[in-house]
Design a protein around this motif. Structure first.
Motif, PDB file in Angstrom:
ATOM      1  N   ALA A  49       0.837  -1.201   0.000  1.00 26.09           N
ATOM      2  CA  ALA A  49       0.000   0.000   0.000  1.00 26.09           C
ATOM      3  C   ALA A  49       0.872   1.250   0.000  1.00 26.09           C
ATOM      4  O   ALA A  49       0.611   2.205  -0.738  1.00 26.09           O
ATOM      5  N   GLU A  50       1.935   1.245   0.805  1.00 22.55           N
ATOM      6  CA  GLU A  50       2.816   2.402   0.872  1.00 22.55           C
ATOM      7  C   GLU A  50       3.607   2.577  -0.421  1.00 22.55           C
ATOM      8  O   GLU A  50       3.824   3.706  -0.881  1.00 22.55           O
ATOM      9  N   HIS A  51       4.036   1.458  -1.003  1.00 16.46           N
ATOM     10  CA  HIS A  51       4.782   1.535  -2.268  1.00 16.46           C
ATOM     11  C   HIS A  51       3.934   2.158  -3.363  1.00 16.46           C
ATOM     12  O   HIS A  51       4.364   3.115  -4.033  1.00 16.46           O
ATOM     13  N   PHE A  52       2.713   1.647  -3.555  1.00 14.67           N
ATOM     14  CA  PHE A  52       1.886   2.154  -4.647  1.00 14.67           C
ATOM     15  C   PHE A  52       1.379   3.568  -4.364  1.00 14.67           C
ATOM     16  O   PHE A  52       1.179   4.354  -5.297  1.00 14.67           O
ATOM     17  N   ALA A  53       1.186   3.901  -3.100  1.00 11.41           N
ATOM     18  CA  ALA A  53       0.781   5.269  -2.772  1.00 11.41           C
ATOM     19  C   ALA A  53       1.875   6.250  -3.175  1.00 11.41           C
ATOM     20  O   ALA A  53       1.593   7.321  -3.736  1.00 11.41           O
ATOM     21  N   GLU A  54       3.114   5.883  -2.932  1.00  9.67           N
ATOM     22  CA  GLU A  54       4.230   6.753  -3.310  1.00  9.67           C
ATOM     23  C   GLU A  54       4.337   6.883  -4.831  1.00  9.67           C
ATOM     24  O   GLU A  54       4.517   7.980  -5.365  1.00  9.67           O
ATOM     25  N   VAL A  55       4.204   5.761  -5.544  1.00  6.52           N
ATOM     26  CA  VAL A  55       4.311   5.778  -7.002  1.00  6.52           C
ATOM     27  C   VAL A  55       3.230   6.661  -7.626  1.00  6.52           C
ATOM     28  O   VAL A  55       3.508   7.533  -8.452  1.00  6.52           O
ATOM     29  N   TYR A  56       1.978   6.455  -7.225  1.00  4.51           N
ATOM     30  CA  TYR A  56       0.886   7.167  -7.881  1.00  4.51           C
ATOM     31  C   TYR A  56       0.670   8.573  -7.338  1.00  4.51           C
ATOM     32  O   TYR A  56      -0.037   9.374  -7.959  1.00  4.51           O
ATOM     33  N   SER A  57       1.311   8.903  -6.210  1.00  5.70           N
ATOM     34  CA  SER A  57       1.273  10.273  -5.722  1.00  5.70           C
ATOM     35  C   SER A  57       2.101  11.199  -6.606  1.00  5.70           C
ATOM     36  O   SER A  57       2.007  12.420  -6.496  1.00  5.70           O
ATOM     37  N   ARG A  58       2.910  10.631  -7.492  1.00  3.88           N
ATOM     38  CA  ARG A  58       3.626  11.451  -8.467  1.00  3.88           C
ATOM     39  C   ARG A  58       2.660  12.080  -9.464  1.00  3.88           C
ATOM     40  O   ARG A  58       2.996  13.055 -10.141  1.00  3.88           O
ATOM     41  N   MET A  59       1.474  11.508  -9.544  1.00  5.30           N
ATOM     42  CA  MET A  59       0.476  11.990 -10.499  1.00  5.30           C
ATOM     43  C   MET A  59      -0.771  12.523  -9.803  1.00  5.30           C
ATOM     44  O   MET A  59      -1.260  13.600 -10.132  1.00  5.30           O
ATOM     45  N   HIS A  60      -1.287  11.771  -8.837  1.00  2.92           N
ATOM     46  CA  HIS A  60      -2.562  12.069  -8.190  1.00  2.92           C
ATOM     47  C   HIS A  60      -2.337  12.420  -6.729  1.00  2.92           C
ATOM     48  O   HIS A  60      -1.589  11.740  -6.026  1.00  2.92           O
ATOM     49  N   THR A  61      -2.969  13.474  -6.264  1.00  2.00           N
ATOM     50  CA  THR A  61      -2.873  13.838  -4.856  1.00  2.00           C
ATOM     51  C   THR A  61      -3.971  13.113  -4.065  1.00  2.00           C
ATOM     52  O   THR A  61      -4.869  12.511  -4.641  1.00  2.00           O
ATOM     53  N   GLY A  62      -3.901  13.189  -2.753  1.00  2.00           N
ATOM     54  CA  GLY A  62      -4.959  12.627  -1.916  1.00  2.00           C
ATOM     55  C   GLY A  62      -4.962  11.121  -1.823  1.00  2.00           C
ATOM     56  O   GLY A  62      -6.013  10.518  -1.588  1.00  2.00           O
ATOM     57  N   ILE A  63      -3.803  10.469  -2.002  1.00  2.00           N
ATOM     58  CA  ILE A  63      -3.723   9.012  -1.872  1.00  2.00           C
ATOM     59  C   ILE A  63      -3.242   8.674  -0.462  1.00  2.00           C
ATOM     60  O   ILE A  63      -2.221   9.181  -0.006  1.00  2.00           O
ATOM     61  N   GLU A  64      -3.995   7.826   0.200  1.00  2.00           N
ATOM     62  CA  GLU A  64      -3.748   7.492   1.606  1.00  2.00           C
ATOM     63  C   GLU A  64      -3.475   5.999   1.728  1.00  2.00           C
ATOM     64  O   GLU A  64      -4.274   5.179   1.281  1.00  2.00           O
ATOM     65  N   ALA A  65      -2.349   5.643   2.311  1.00  2.00           N
ATOM     66  CA  ALA A  65      -1.959   4.230   2.433  1.00  2.00           C
ATOM     67  C   ALA A  65      -2.174   3.717   3.850  1.00  2.00           C
ATOM     68  O   ALA A  65      -1.806   4.381   4.824  1.00  2.00           O
ATOM     69  N   HIS A  66      -2.756   2.519   3.943  1.00  2.00           N
ATOM     70  CA  HIS A  66      -2.906   1.827   5.227  1.00  2.00           C
ATOM     71  C   HIS A  66      -2.189   0.482   5.099  1.00  2.00           C
ATOM     72  O   HIS A  66      -2.693  -0.438   4.446  1.00  2.00           O
ATOM     73  N   PRO A  67      -1.004   0.367   5.697  1.00  2.00           N
ATOM     74  CA  PRO A  67      -0.196  -0.857   5.559  1.00  2.00           C
ATOM     75  C   PRO A  67      -0.696  -1.986   6.444  1.00  2.00           C
ATOM     76  O   PRO A  67       0.029  -2.516   7.284  1.00  2.00           O
ATOM     77  N   GLU A  68      -1.942  -2.359   6.243  1.00  2.00           N
ATOM     78  CA  GLU A  68      -2.559  -3.408   7.049  1.00  2.00           C
ATOM     79  C   GLU A  68      -3.732  -4.002   6.285  1.00  2.00           C
ATOM     80  O   GLU A  68      -4.263  -3.384   5.353  1.00  2.00           O
TER      81      GLU A  68
END
Length: 364
Positions: free
Chosen positions: A209-228
């Protein structure tokens, strides 16, 4: 867009110190009913960089400093009337000045170009992107894309199918995207996810969740990761969600999660994939089942297939099927919003791999 200025970057130009590729044209603009208008209203435009020269070494501008905010400023004003005396629009105006700068630069290097692949860095006020969605404006889809505004989409599980769902949802105007996944991003994930992960990324053993949140935050804002993993203990995180994609095939509490979403009137889609290996190759089914708010269809009472019960759960690399399953789900979701026209409503789409057959129907 920056403090009321359209900024066009990475333009080649010539100065007394030589050839540059980082010139910026700056145009004050106003928003008029959703349309961008030239605030100058004449033939002037501003330039950020060293003093721009033509091929003979004559200055193309006059000194006129202008503060653009965010630590940026322009230093020169350019003033060239077109043959007709007036520019038809912003695009033509910017293109004309870029050509003037570029023509001088090409006397130094004939291969230099004003379009090296970069896009205009314009972000409409309030849109959840790092850079502008230019295709929407070109295609005239701005009004239609507003159906995504105000939406908070949750994706439970960003493995094979879930990561492709994220890839599509991140290209829409939804306000927020919530990601749930308790597993690490490992080698087998890289082979059934969009993009190409680096070896260093895999060796870092980051949460998915954290990996993909970081990747797609390069394009889209407001992405929230819950590593669980999503369970009945943390469902309150979905309280503000307007739609949920359930893409965690091994979610033990899947039936309870579905019941919780239905009780609160939150629409969701459950995706599933079952594969087995036969003598002629892999065969099986892909499924995308929609449960819109107010649906009375029967909810599952047992978890999804446990690991080991089909070949998919052994991490067979089937990125094409992951992508197809995700796209079927995203298209279904967009239909619920009215983005796609619908001839006949259907809550379930099933793709049969062996028959290469796609069928629509109602959930049980």
């Amino acid at each position: 867009m920056q403090n009321g200025h359209l900024i066009v970057r990475a333009l080649p130009y010539l100065s007394a110190s030589g050839l540059h590729r980082d010139g910026k044209l700056v145009l004050p603009v106003n928003d008029s009913g959703g349309a961008m208008m030239d605030a100058n209203g004449d033939h002037r435009i501003f330039f950020a960089g060293e003093e721009p020269l033509d091929e003979r070494g004559v200055s193309l501008g006059s000194v006129e400093p202008r503060n653009l905010g965010a630590g940026e400023a322009s230093s020169y004003m350019l003033s060239f009337k077109p043959p007709s005396g007036v520019y038809p629009g912003i695009y033509e105006k910017v293109r004309h000045y870029a050509r003037i700068l570029g023509d001088a630069a090409r006397h130094k290097d004939p291969d230099v170009t004003s379009t090296p692949g970069a896009a205009f860095q314009i972000v409409e006020d309030g849109l959840p992107f790092v850079y502008r969605d230019t295709n929407t404006t070109r295609a005239g889809l701005t009004a239609l894309n507003n159906v995504f505004r105000g939406q908070t989409v949750a994706i439970v599980g960003v493995g094979g199918t879930g990561s492709y769902i994220l890839d599509q949802v991140a290209k829409t105007w939804v306000d927020r995207i919530i990601l749930f996944d308790g597993d690490e991003f490992e080698n087998h994930n890289a082979f059934r996810a969009p993009g190409a992960a680096t070896l260093e990324t895999l060796q870092a053993h980051r949460n998915k969740a954290e990996h993909f949140a970081e990747v797609y935050s390069r394009m889209h804002t407001g992405i929230e990761a819950h590593p669980e993993a999503l369970t009945t203990a943390n469902l309150d995180v979905l309280q503000d969600a307007t739609f949920v994609f359930l893409a965690a095939a091994d979610a033990e509490q899947r039936p309870a999660i579905m019941a919780w979403l239905r009780e609160r009137g939150i629409g969701f889609i459950d995706v599933g994939m079952g594969l087995r290996q036969e003598g002629s190759g892999l065969t099986g089914l892909l499924r995308s089942t929609l449960y819109p708010p107010g649906s009375t269809s029967t909810l599952p009472v047992t978890p999804a297939a446990a690991p080991g019960q089909d070949d998919y759960s052994t991490n067979i690399q089937v990125a094409d099927l992951n992508a197809l399953n995700a796209l079927l789900a995203v298209i279904q979701w967009k239909r619920t919003l009215g983005y796609y026209a619908t001839h006949t409503a259907a809550d379930e789409t099933v793709y049969k791999l062996f028959l290469n057959e796609l069928r629509n129907g109602d959930a049980a």
